[in-house]
Design a protein around this motif. Sequence first.
Motif, PDB file in Angstrom:
ATOM      1  N   TYR A  87       1.086   4.010  -2.937  1.00 44.55           N
ATOM      2  CA  TYR A  87       0.843   5.447  -2.690  1.00 44.55           C
ATOM      3  C   TYR A  87       1.986   6.284  -3.274  1.00 44.55           C
ATOM      4  O   TYR A  87       1.754   7.270  -3.979  1.00 44.55           O
ATOM      5  CB  TYR A  87       0.711   5.692  -1.179  1.00 44.55           C
ATOM      6  CG  TYR A  87       0.811   7.161  -0.793  1.00 44.55           C
ATOM      7  CD1 TYR A  87      -0.300   7.999  -0.887  1.00 44.55           C
ATOM      8  CD2 TYR A  87       2.026   7.700  -0.351  1.00 44.55           C
ATOM      9  CE1 TYR A  87      -0.201   9.344  -0.555  1.00 44.55           C
ATOM     10  CE2 TYR A  87       2.127   9.044  -0.013  1.00 44.55           C
ATOM     11  CZ  TYR A  87       1.012   9.859  -0.116  1.00 44.55           C
ATOM     12  OH  TYR A  87       1.130  11.183   0.200  1.00 44.55           O
ATOM     13  N   GLN A 111       2.732  12.159   5.870  1.00 44.81           N
ATOM     14  CA  GLN A 111       1.775  12.003   4.760  1.00 44.81           C
ATOM     15  C   GLN A 111       1.780  10.593   4.175  1.00 44.81           C
ATOM     16  O   GLN A 111       0.974  10.273   3.312  1.00 44.81           O
ATOM     17  CB  GLN A 111       2.160  12.948   3.616  1.00 44.81           C
ATOM     18  CG  GLN A 111       1.781  14.383   3.848  1.00 44.81           C
ATOM     19  CD  GLN A 111       2.171  15.265   2.663  1.00 44.81           C
ATOM     20  OE1 GLN A 111       2.378  14.793   1.552  1.00 44.81           O
ATOM     21  NE2 GLN A 111       2.276  16.548   2.929  1.00 44.81           N
ATOM     22  N   ILE A 112       2.751   9.782   4.611  1.00 42.74           N
ATOM     23  CA  ILE A 112       2.929   8.480   3.959  1.00 42.74           C
ATOM     24  C   ILE A 112       2.215   7.388   4.766  1.00 42.74           C
ATOM     25  O   ILE A 112       2.508   7.217   5.951  1.00 42.74           O
ATOM     26  CB  ILE A 112       4.433   8.141   3.821  1.00 42.74           C
ATOM     27  CG1 ILE A 112       5.155   9.279   3.086  1.00 42.74           C
ATOM     28  CG2 ILE A 112       4.616   6.813   3.091  1.00 42.74           C
ATOM     29  CD1 ILE A 112       6.664   9.116   3.024  1.00 42.74           C
ATOM     30  N   PRO A 113       1.302   6.677   4.138  1.00 41.26           N
ATOM     31  CA  PRO A 113       0.575   5.632   4.874  1.00 41.26           C
ATOM     32  C   PRO A 113       1.527   4.622   5.504  1.00 41.26           C
ATOM     33  O   PRO A 113       2.493   4.205   4.863  1.00 41.26           O
ATOM     34  CB  PRO A 113      -0.278   4.944   3.799  1.00 41.26           C
ATOM     35  CG  PRO A 113      -0.194   5.771   2.579  1.00 41.26           C
ATOM     36  CD  PRO A 113       0.916   6.746   2.721  1.00 41.26           C
ATOM     37  N   THR A 170       1.960   6.734  -6.911  1.00 36.25           N
ATOM     38  CA  THR A 170       0.998   7.719  -7.434  1.00 36.25           C
ATOM     39  C   THR A 170       1.516   9.143  -7.246  1.00 36.25           C
ATOM     40  O   THR A 170       1.095  10.057  -7.939  1.00 36.25           O
ATOM     41  CB  THR A 170      -0.385   7.637  -6.734  1.00 36.25           C
ATOM     42  OG1 THR A 170      -0.201   7.993  -5.351  1.00 36.25           O
ATOM     43  CG2 THR A 170      -1.007   6.259  -6.844  1.00 36.25           C
ATOM     44  N   GLN A 185       0.833  -1.211   0.000  1.00 38.30           N
ATOM     45  CA  GLN A 185       0.000   0.000   0.000  1.00 38.30           C
ATOM     46  C   GLN A 185       0.866   1.258   0.000  1.00 38.30           C
ATOM     47  O   GLN A 185       0.584   2.226  -0.695  1.00 38.30           O
ATOM     48  CB  GLN A 185      -0.914   0.016   1.233  1.00 38.30           C
ATOM     49  CG  GLN A 185      -2.115  -0.908   1.104  1.00 38.30           C
ATOM     50  CD  GLN A 185      -2.828  -1.119   2.445  1.00 38.30           C
ATOM     51  OE1 GLN A 185      -2.569  -0.417   3.429  1.00 38.30           O
ATOM     52  NE2 GLN A 185      -3.723  -2.093   2.485  1.00 38.30           N
ATOM     53  N   THR A 186       1.921   1.223   0.821  1.00 41.80           N
ATOM     54  CA  THR A 186       2.801   2.400   0.901  1.00 41.80           C
ATOM     55  C   THR A 186       3.498   2.624  -0.432  1.00 41.80           C
ATOM     56  O   THR A 186       3.554   3.761  -0.930  1.00 41.80           O
ATOM     57  CB  THR A 186       3.836   2.213   2.034  1.00 41.80           C
ATOM     58  OG1 THR A 186       3.134   1.924   3.233  1.00 41.80           O
ATOM     59  CG2 THR A 186       4.667   3.469   2.221  1.00 41.80           C
TER      60      THR A 186
END
Length: 270
Positions: free
Chosen positions: A11, A47-49, A14, A7-8
């Motif tokens: 993200y 800001q980073i999951p 993107t 997921q990270t």
Amino acid sequence: MLNKINQTAAYLKTMVSYRPETGIILGTGLGHLADEITEKVEIPYEQIPHFPLSTVEGHSGKLIFGKLGGKEVLAMQGRFHYYEGYDMKQVTFPVRVFKAMGVKTLFVSNAAGGMNPDFKVGDIMIITDHINLFPEHPLRGKNHEELGTRFPDMSEAYSPRLIAKANEIAERCGIKVQHGVYVGTSGPTFETPAEYRYFRRIGGDAVGMSTVPEVIVARHGEMEVFAISVITDLGVEGIVEKCSHEDVQKAANAAQPLMTRIMQELVTEC
Ligand code: HPA
């Protein structure tokens, strides 16, 4: 853990079009290498999951994507130390993300106390090997084969190819470098004289509170690793002086230009 890593990475993909194969962990007082990175995209950790937050004085926390010597790089400004209270999975999470982003070579820097009597404050030491004295192993627990093998080889944790290249660069630039074994401990205390003596006797040249967990995880992920220490204080038998965080930062800052030069050239050339 696999989901979080993916997921990270998804993200970050993107957020930037960069797909760097070179990762850099900027240690204490060595953040100025970041000034040499051009066409930067900076992403604060908050800001980073799934990223932990950096707390220690002297470390701002962000990922920096950009170019160094024409190469795409991904740098961590501010790392997660075990002594801050993170567990080893958190300390090494960014290295997992680097791998998922496509990073193949990891460069690491740190500050360390020198035990080798030939060392002086301000020396730069290329790490040739380490001794892991952290109380928790970053690979403890279920092994995910996607991330690496259960029992990783550590016979060449620090790339002989990159060490040879760094030696060439240092010689060409007229920069004196030391070589040695880095002992990784949890901290946050600096060592007692007896502890420095012990670390020297078991084969250490310098001691610090980072790097070893990240290097283990990088090798688990089959990255090539290069690491370098700035010797910020001495734990040499008979001359153990008082040491503070400020002393460490001051010595690290003084050595910064030389260290930056070696790292910059190495990243460009390899
Ligand atoms: N010991 C442990 N960590 C350190 C030292 C030291 O003497 N200097 C910088 N980081």
